[in-house]
Design an enzyme around this catalytic site. Structure first.
Site, PDB file in Angstrom:
ATOM      1  N   LYS A   1       6.914  82.988 120.511  1.00  0.00           N
ATOM      2  CA  LYS A   1       7.155  83.757 119.283  1.00  0.00           C
ATOM      3  C   LYS A   1       7.863  85.086 119.553  1.00  0.00           C
ATOM      4  O   LYS A   1       7.990  85.923 118.667  1.00  0.00           O
ATOM      5  CB  LYS A   1       5.838  84.039 118.556  1.00  0.00           C
ATOM      6  N   CYS A   2       8.345  85.273 120.759  1.00  0.00           N
ATOM      7  CA  CYS A   2       9.006  86.518 121.153  1.00  0.00           C
ATOM      8  C   CYS A   2      10.450  86.529 120.652  1.00  0.00           C
ATOM      9  O   CYS A   2      11.097  85.477 120.575  1.00  0.00           O
ATOM     10  CB  CYS A   2       8.986  86.637 122.681  1.00  0.00           C
ATOM     11  N   GLY A   3      10.951  87.707 120.347  1.00  0.00           N
ATOM     12  CA  GLY A   3      12.348  87.849 119.943  1.00  0.00           C
ATOM     13  C   GLY A   3      13.315  87.454 121.046  1.00  0.00           C
ATOM     14  O   GLY A   3      14.485  87.175 120.780  1.00  0.00           O
ATOM     15  N   LEU A   4      12.838  87.390 122.289  1.00  0.00           N
ATOM     16  CA  LEU A   4      13.679  86.981 123.411  1.00  0.00           C
ATOM     17  C   LEU A   4      13.555  85.487 123.721  1.00  0.00           C
ATOM     18  O   LEU A   4      14.082  85.012 124.724  1.00  0.00           O
ATOM     19  CB  LEU A   4      13.308  87.795 124.664  1.00  0.00           C
ATOM     20  N   ALA A   5      12.865  84.740 122.865  1.00  0.00           N
ATOM     21  CA  ALA A   5      12.614  83.314 123.123  1.00  0.00           C
ATOM     22  C   ALA A   5      13.893  82.493 123.254  1.00  0.00           C
ATOM     23  O   ALA A   5      13.883  81.419 123.850  1.00  0.00           O
ATOM     24  CB  ALA A   5      11.712  82.726 122.037  1.00  0.00           C
TER      25      ALA A   5
END
Length: 160
Positions: free
Chosen positions: A35-39
């Protein structure tokens, strides 16, 4: 001298695996979160794995929920989400802590060998560690470093 080959980790189903299994391989270790913006880096990591696996590269993902609860999924759900949403086929392991008093021993080792810019603590998801064929930590990359930018360093280790 301690290397990553001295550590044991667990699969998402709890099976213990010795990292000695990766002796002779170049390894990229990454703490991940779906769920990370860097996924989106999952896709870049997978592209590196697809391109260099036959040459001896392994990408190992270690999910962690320590950064704003960005890995809320259970281990088996996380693996399915990574396969479905990002096409991940590289190994993902049981969720671990990368900071704090319950830091996984592997991450204690990685952080001791390659400190970050301001401290040894992991700052965010997708911090990456490049390991040579002998299991030694060579370099640490920030979460914002695109896996594509690591390709030259990976190539160099694969050819040495």
């Amino acid at each position: 001298m301690t290397t990553i080959h001295h550590f044991t980790v667990q699969t998402p189903h709890g099976e213990k695996i010795s990292l000695e299994k990766y002796k002779g391989k170049v390894v990229l270790i990454v703490n991940t979160a779906t769920k990370c913006g860097l996924a989106s880096q999952f896709k870049e990591l997978q592209a590196l794995y697809d391109h260099y696996e036959a040459d001896g590269l392994e990408v190992l993902g270690f999910p962690s929920n320590q950064f704003m609860n960005q890995e809320p999924l259970e281990d088996d759900q996380m693996v399915s989400a990574c396969e479905m949403n990002f096409g991940v086929t590289f190994p993902l392991f049981k969720k671990i802590n990368v900071n704090g008093p319950s830091t996984h021993p592997l991450y204690k080792h990685l952080k001791e060998k390659e400190k970050g810019v301001l401290s040894k603590e992991i700052k965010w998801n997708f911090t990456k560690f490049l390991i040579n064929r002998d299991g030694e930590v060579i370099k640490r990359y920030s979460p914002q470093t695109s896996p594509k930018k690591i390709e030259t360093d990976i190539n160099h280790l694969l050819q040495s």
